[in-house]
Design a protein around this motif. Structure first.
Motif, short mmCIF file in Angstrom:
data_model
loop_
_atom_site.label_atom_id
_atom_site.label_comp_id
_atom_site.label_asym_id
_atom_site.label_seq_id
_atom_site.Cartn_x
_atom_site.Cartn_y
_atom_site.Cartn_z
N PHE A 39 0.79 -1.23 0.00
CA PHE A 39 0.00 0.00 0.00
C PHE A 39 0.82 1.28 0.00
CE2 PHE A 39 -2.72 -3.27 1.86
CZ PHE A 39 -3.77 -3.20 0.95
N VAL A 40 2.14 1.17 -0.12
CA VAL A 40 2.98 2.37 -0.20
C VAL A 40 2.84 2.95 -1.60
CG1 VAL A 40 5.35 3.23 -0.18
CG2 VAL A 40 4.61 1.61 1.54
N ASN A 41 2.56 4.24 -1.67
CA ASN A 41 2.28 4.89 -2.95
C ASN A 41 3.56 5.51 -3.54
OD1 ASN A 41 0.82 5.78 -5.09
ND2 ASN A 41 -0.04 7.55 -4.04
N LYS A 42 4.56 4.69 -3.80
CA LYS A 42 5.81 5.12 -4.42
C LYS A 42 6.19 4.10 -5.48
CE LYS A 42 7.42 8.27 -1.28
NZ LYS A 42 7.66 9.62 -1.66
N ARG A 43 6.90 4.54 -6.51
CA ARG A 43 7.26 3.66 -7.59
C ARG A 43 8.24 2.56 -7.14
NH1 ARG A 43 11.09 5.58 -11.91
NH2 ARG A 43 11.77 3.58 -12.66
N ALA A 44 9.08 2.87 -6.17
CA ALA A 44 10.07 1.91 -5.69
C ALA A 44 9.45 0.79 -4.87
CB ALA A 44 11.13 2.62 -4.86
N ALA A 45 8.20 0.95 -4.43
CA ALA A 45 7.58 -0.05 -3.57
C ALA A 45 7.37 -1.38 -4.30
CB ALA A 45 6.25 0.46 -3.04
N GLY A 46 7.10 -1.36 -5.59
CA GLY A 46 6.87 -2.59 -6.35
C GLY A 46 8.09 -3.51 -6.37
N PRO A 47 9.25 -3.01 -6.84
CA PRO A 47 10.44 -3.86 -6.83
C PRO A 47 10.88 -4.29 -5.43
CG PRO A 47 10.78 -1.98 -8.26
CD PRO A 47 9.48 -1.76 -7.56
N VAL A 48 10.71 -3.43 -4.42
CA VAL A 48 11.09 -3.80 -3.06
C VAL A 48 10.14 -4.89 -2.54
CG1 VAL A 48 11.33 -2.97 -0.70
CG2 VAL A 48 12.18 -1.60 -2.58
N TYR A 49 8.85 -4.81 -2.90
CA TYR A 49 7.89 -5.85 -2.53
C TYR A 49 8.31 -7.20 -3.11
CZ TYR A 49 3.56 -8.51 -2.23
OH TYR A 49 2.64 -9.50 -1.98
N LYS A 50 8.67 -7.19 -4.40
CA LYS A 50 9.11 -8.43 -5.06
C LYS A 50 10.37 -8.98 -4.41
CE LYS A 50 8.98 -8.96 -9.53
NZ LYS A 50 9.09 -8.73 -10.98
N LEU A 51 11.27 -8.10 -4.00
CA LEU A 51 12.52 -8.51 -3.37
C LEU A 51 12.27 -9.18 -2.03
CD1 LEU A 51 15.65 -8.42 -3.35
CD2 LEU A 51 15.43 -6.25 -2.17
N VAL A 52 11.43 -8.58 -1.19
CA VAL A 52 11.13 -9.17 0.11
C VAL A 52 10.37 -10.49 -0.06
CG1 VAL A 52 9.88 -8.83 2.28
CG2 VAL A 52 11.17 -6.95 1.29
N ALA A 53 9.45 -10.54 -1.02
CA ALA A 53 8.72 -11.79 -1.29
C ALA A 53 9.67 -12.88 -1.76
CB ALA A 53 7.63 -11.54 -2.33
N SER A 54 10.67 -12.51 -2.55
CA SER A 54 11.67 -13.48 -3.01
C SER A 54 12.51 -14.01 -1.86
CB SER A 54 12.58 -12.82 -4.05
OG SER A 54 13.64 -13.67 -4.39
N ALA A 55 12.88 -13.12 -0.93
CA ALA A 55 13.66 -13.55 0.23
C ALA A 55 12.84 -14.48 1.11
CB ALA A 55 14.12 -12.33 1.03
N VAL A 56 11.53 -14.21 1.27
CA VAL A 56 10.65 -15.09 2.05
C VAL A 56 10.56 -16.46 1.37
CG1 VAL A 56 8.27 -15.43 2.79
CG2 VAL A 56 9.36 -13.23 3.13
N ALA A 57 10.43 -16.47 0.05
CA ALA A 57 10.37 -17.73 -0.69
C ALA A 57 11.68 -18.51 -0.57
CB ALA A 57 10.04 -17.46 -2.16
N ASN A 58 12.81 -17.79 -0.59
CA ASN A 58 14.11 -18.45 -0.39
C ASN A 58 14.16 -19.12 0.98
OD1 ASN A 58 15.00 -17.54 -2.84
ND2 ASN A 58 16.21 -15.87 -2.01
N ALA A 59 13.66 -18.44 1.99
CA ALA A 59 13.68 -18.98 3.35
C ALA A 59 12.84 -20.24 3.46
CB ALA A 59 13.18 -17.93 4.34
N GLU A 60 11.66 -20.21 2.83
CA GLU A 60 10.76 -21.37 2.92
C GLU A 60 11.30 -22.56 2.13
OE1 GLU A 60 7.12 -19.50 1.58
OE2 GLU A 60 6.35 -19.53 3.64
N GLU A 61 11.78 -22.31 0.92
CA GLU A 61 12.22 -23.41 0.05
C GLU A 61 13.58 -23.97 0.44
OE1 GLU A 61 10.86 -25.11 -2.62
OE2 GLU A 61 9.02 -24.17 -1.89
N ASN A 62 14.55 -23.09 0.68
CA ASN A 62 15.92 -23.54 0.89
C ASN A 62 16.26 -23.86 2.34
OD1 ASN A 62 16.15 -23.02 -1.82
ND2 ASN A 62 17.12 -21.04 -1.54
N PHE A 63 15.58 -23.19 3.28
CA PHE A 63 15.93 -23.38 4.69
C PHE A 63 14.81 -23.97 5.52
CE2 PHE A 63 18.61 -19.97 3.06
CZ PHE A 63 19.88 -20.41 3.45
N GLY A 64 13.60 -24.10 4.97
CA GLY A 64 12.48 -24.68 5.69
C GLY A 64 11.99 -23.84 6.85
#
Length: 113
Positions: A39-64
């Motif tokens: 819900f952050v109304n800045k252009r940079a929020a989209g790529p940062v959202y994807k980055l944090v989501a990717s890190a969460v996915a890395n944690a779930e898949e690679n480290f359980g």
């Protein structure tokens, strides 16, 4: 517990503008950070959202690790190379345009670790 990290390199936005977004999520839980970024109304929020989501996915898949236990331990935006563009002005002058970019890194840790 090792740190779970993800990077985005050469993001075509200045590090100063990205820092305004990442300061809102530093130290928060991963789920809360994703909700804030949605819900952050800045252009940079989209790529940062994807980055944090990717890190969460890395944690779930690679480290359980469960996403409920993750905290944004460190998130940084560093300057990347600047493209220097040419613009010609009046009287034969030269007006440079600086197209800035940034490297963003997020490190997640397990809560209590």
């Amino acid at each position: 517990m090792t740190d779970i990290q993800a990077h985005v390199r050469f993001l075509p936005q200045s590090a100063q503008k990205v820092r305004a977004v990442i300061d809102t999520v530093r130290g928060k839980s991963a789920i809360e950070a994703l909700e804030i970024l949605k819900f952050v109304n800045k252009r940079a929020a989209g790529p940062v959202y994807k980055l944090v989501a990717s890190a969460v996915a890395n944690a779930e898949e690679n480290f359980g690790v469960s996403r409920d236990d993750l905290v944004v331990a460190k998130i940084t935006a560093d300057e990347a190379p600047t493209r220097k563009w040419r613009r010609f002005g009046a009287r034969g002058r030269f007006k440079p345009l600086l197209r800035r970019s940034s490297h963003v890194t997020v490190i997640l840790r397990e809560r209590g670790a």
